[in-house]
Design a protein around this motif. Structure first.
Motif, PDB file in Angstrom:
ATOM      1  N   SER A 263      40.405  22.456  44.127  1.00  0.00           N
ATOM      2  CA  SER A 263      40.101  23.665  43.356  1.00  0.00           C
ATOM      3  C   SER A 263      39.228  23.295  42.166  1.00  0.00           C
ATOM      4  O   SER A 263      39.334  22.186  41.624  1.00  0.00           O
ATOM      5  N   TYR A 310      38.600  29.726  44.989  1.00  0.00           N
ATOM      6  CA  TYR A 310      37.560  29.080  45.786  1.00  0.00           C
ATOM      7  C   TYR A 310      36.298  29.932  45.916  1.00  0.00           C
ATOM      8  O   TYR A 310      35.206  29.394  46.077  1.00  0.00           O
ATOM      9  N   ALA A 315      38.156  29.782  53.148  1.00  0.00           N
ATOM     10  CA  ALA A 315      38.928  28.658  52.602  1.00  0.00           C
ATOM     11  C   ALA A 315      40.318  28.610  53.235  1.00  0.00           C
ATOM     12  O   ALA A 315      40.981  29.646  53.381  1.00  0.00           O
TER      13      ALA A 315
END
Length: 332
Positions: A263, A310, A315
């Protein structure tokens, strides 16, 4: 070498166990001439409380122990607490373990105490002074002591559920002591009960005991187990909910642990504010921010990560589905 006088073990009618007799009823004080009223301490406590200006704490008295065969409740749970030489299970050691076995039913009603275990253990190195200050356990107390694992196993093996007040701490230490703990379903009375919704100001055992109307001798393992049992069994809050019933429901749910690997660094404060915790990878988990959610909220959490963190619709963060058998292990 085990010091038998410092350890007592009670569980049904297994060899080596002895039943603790129920305490005899307290005899009222005799009435004396010129004293029309016999002192009634509980009555006095009620009168003080009725004024609205006092709150009286009662000394916690452990429940009597009954043979398992005499308890009509079908399920068995074991409360455990450990005192250790430090916080890291990989290098620190258990110096005391306490356990209380009690029966219950599927609705979360607490039944009877059917077994108690208490054991001290001499560690490899002297007990750190700060641990002695916190627990009251000295090197002299544990000298030559060993925990009787065979007796502890008799208590643990039939249990449907093992409960600890901070299971993420106690479970790894317990599993190092004996493999009997490994396959068990575990529940955490810190994280799996919404104490604030029940009117409590915190989830530390001292707060819970005091706000439940009791006081006790804290920081010794078995004493803390007795105290936690009373808190779990006592209805609380406006709805008079039983904390143990909530714990039973919560522990039965499957949960999902999500690791927000890779992240963006500038999102760490946002993740922390949402309840994510940082794992540095030292315990076998991925090095990442992570959170644990109920299965029914997993899709919402995944949507949040994709949209706000994200910013990528495809993701796929690492996820682990956990049951009570899996939760609170050292490596997830």
């Amino acid at each position: 070498m085990k010091n038998a006088s410092a350890q007592f073990d009670l569980f049904d009618e297994a060899p080596g166990y002895r039943e603790v007799p129920r305490p005899a009823p307290r005899k009222p004080r005799q009435q004396h001439a010129g004293r029309p009223d016999v002192w009634d301490d509980e009555g006095a406590a009620h009168r003080l409380e009725e004024t609205g200006r006092y709150r009286v704490l009662r000394k916690l008295v452990p429940r009597p122990i009954v043979p398992r065969s005499e308890s009509p409740f079908p399920r068995l749970a074991v409360l455990v607490d450990t005192e250790t030489t430090g916080l890291q299970h990989a290098k620190d050691e258990v110096i005391e373990i306490g356990a209380i076995a009690f029966t219950y039913d599927d609705d979360g009603t607490v039944g009877d105490v059917v077994g108690v275990f208490s054991g001290l253990r001499q560690p490899s190195d002297p007990i750190p002074p700060e641990i002695t200050r916190l627990t009251g356990i000295t090197d002299d107390m544990v000298a030559g002591q060993q925990i009787d694992m065979a007796v502890l196993d008799v208590l643990i093996e039939p249990a449907d559920l093992v409960i600890a007040h901070n299971a993420a701490f106690d479970r790894p230490f317990c599993e190092k002591l004996t493999p009997s703990f490994i396959p068990k379903a575990w529940a955490c009375s810190v994280s799996e009960i919404r104490w604030a919704d029940l009117g409590f100001e915190g989830n530390k055992l001292g707060y819970l005991v005091g706000q439940s109307g009791f006081f006790h001798e804290g920081h010794r393992a078995t004493d803390d187990c007795h105290a936690l049992l009373e808190v779990l069994a006592r209805p609380a809050g406006e709805g008079r909910a039983v904390p143990f019933a909530e714990l039973l429901r919560s522990s039965a749910r499957s949960r999902v642990r999500i690791f927000a690997e890779n992240s963006p660094f500038d999102m760490k404060d946002q993740l922390k504010a949402r309840g994510y915790r940082w794992s540095d990878g030292s315990d076998g988990r991925p090095k990442a921010w992570w959170v644990e959610v109920d299965e029914e909220t997993y899709e919402d959490e995944l949507r949040y990560l994709r949209t706000d963190i994200y910013r990528w619709d495809d993701a796929e963060p690492l996820t682990m589905r956990l049951t009570a058998q899996d939760r609170f292990r050292a490596t997830g």
